[in-house]
Design an enzyme around this catalytic site. Structure first.
Site, PDB file in Angstrom:
ATOM      1  N   LYS A  54       0.845  -1.202   0.000  1.00 34.33           N
ATOM      2  CA  LYS A  54       0.000   0.000   0.000  1.00 34.33           C
ATOM      3  C   LYS A  54       0.878   1.249   0.000  1.00 34.33           C
ATOM      4  O   LYS A  54       0.652   2.188  -0.767  1.00 34.33           O
ATOM      5  CB  LYS A  54      -0.933  -0.003   1.218  1.00 34.33           C
ATOM      6  N   GLN A  98      -4.328  -1.236   9.773  1.00 27.65           N
ATOM      7  CA  GLN A  98      -4.312  -2.582   9.198  1.00 27.65           C
ATOM      8  C   GLN A  98      -4.899  -3.594  10.183  1.00 27.65           C
ATOM      9  O   GLN A  98      -4.477  -3.666  11.330  1.00 27.65           O
ATOM     10  CB  GLN A  98      -2.865  -2.961   8.821  1.00 27.65           C
ATOM     11  N   ASP A 121     -10.862   3.159   4.410  1.00 26.57           N
ATOM     12  CA  ASP A 121     -11.265   1.748   4.350  1.00 26.57           C
ATOM     13  C   ASP A 121     -12.786   1.617   4.318  1.00 26.57           C
ATOM     14  O   ASP A 121     -13.310   0.540   4.030  1.00 26.57           O
ATOM     15  CB  ASP A 121     -10.715   0.990   5.573  1.00 26.57           C
TER      16      ASP A 121
END
Ligand code: NAD
Length: 314
Positions: A54, A98, A121
């Site tokens: 990422k 994460q 997200d």
């Protein structure tokens, strides 16, 4: 004839190029560089790889990319403190923590602490609710990637029957909303679902997101079905070699499907692409900007109707 492989790697590369173009435009027109902060807790090897990927793509696309690596025993208060700082930092447009988190940390307390306008997200209940209500929202990246891949092979989803196997908050549930908004009739299947093979055989599109290697067999598919494999499973083959496989028995399914995504190289790269797209979108909407290049940023942030993705040429 074997199914045509949907090349997620190439499609994601094109998406990232478009995002990079928008980043360049934001810099040229408004002197704004979108900022993405990725927070990793602990040393989980898979999470570490995801975070590196990422960050690498964020940097290549021209973002200000920041990584925060915290020890596995970091306190929840310390993590919430970092999120508070990132929320307050105007140079940061997207915050990603994460998952999974260590057991001693309350995942929901963390996800709900992220400023919803920076929630790239799309996991914050604010965005989940807005997506469900058909309002502009930041939408989870993997479902956006899945719809994008489907759109590359069928432009009008209206009236199609879709079986989504898996009902998680990050994949199955938001995917059901996006596909429903696009006019599909969606069956949301899960572990408890009865007659899954039969239901799957009736579907025009089968999406597997269960985390169960080889679950979808060839005879679960109607001839000509489109198959999207979200699963990522680490298995050891007969020679003792570890490899990644999806939730679909690829060789068997290829004999029945018209189009199929491989694992790896299917959905995975799209997830990263949409993380970047969501970050541009957050940068644009948080600052009340317009890129003046058509509906691309709106498509990043307002994809409650999947058809908007198509209008945007995404
Ligand atoms: P999860 O574990 O949160 O949820 C799994 C869902 O699948 C549940 O609803 C469960 O009921 C259902 N399920 C499990 N086994 C089943 C079975 N045998 N039959 C029917 N339903 C079954 O999973 P998740 O976080 O959504 O992840 C699912 C898979 O997708 C995993 O392999 C994960 O690694 C992968 N994934 C990939 C990406 C990507 O970018 N490619 C992103 C997220 C998740």
């Amino acid at each position: 004839m074997d199914a045509v492989k949907i090349d997620g790697k190439a499609i994601a590369e094109a998406l990232r190029d478009r995002v990079a173009g928008d980043v360049a435009l934001l810099q040229a027109k408004f002197n704004v560089t979108p900022g993405l902060a990725v927070v990793l807790i602990g040393n989980d090897p898979a999470s570490s790889v995801y975070v590196k990927t990422k960050a690498k793509h964020a940097q290549t696309a021209g973002f200000k990319s920041q990584q925060f690596r915290l020890p596995g025993d970091v306190s929840e208060a310390e993590l919430l403190g970092l999120i508070g700082e990132l929320n307050a930092d105007n140079s940061i447009d997207g915050i990603l923590v994460q998952l999974p988190l260590p057991r001693h940390i309350d995942r929901w307390r963390v996800l709900e602490a992220i400023d919803p306008t920076k929630d790239v997200d799309g996991f914050h209940p604010y965005n989940v609710g807005r997506l469900a209500a058909g309002r502009p929202a930041l939408v989870p990246c993997t479902p956006l990637g899945v719809v994008h891949l489907i759109r590359t092979v069928v432009s009008d989803l209206s009236g199609l029957d879709v079986v989504v196997i898996g009902r998680s908050n990050i994949v199955g549930k938001p995917l059901g909303v996006l596909l429903g908004d696009a006019g599909c009739t969606v069956t949301g299947a899960q572990l408890e679902t009865r007659n899954l093979a039969r239901r799957s055989r009736e579907a025009d599109i089968v999406i597997a997101a269960a985390g169960c290697a080889g679950l979808v067999r060839g005879d679960w598919l109607k001839p000509g079905a489109i198959v999207i494999d979200v699963g990522i499973n680490r298995v050891v083959d007969s020679t003792g070699t570890a490899k990644l496989v999806g939730d679909v028995s690829f060789a068997e399914a290829s004999k029945r499907a018209s189009y199929i995504t491989p694992v790896p190289g299917g959905v995975g790269p799209m997830t990263v692409g949409y993380l970047l797209a969501n970050t541009v979108s957050a940068a644009v909407s948080r600052r009340g900007l317009s890129l003046g290049v058509g509906p691309r940023p709106a498509a990043y942030s307002h994809p409650t109707s999947a058809s908007k993705l198509v209008q945007a040429g995404l």
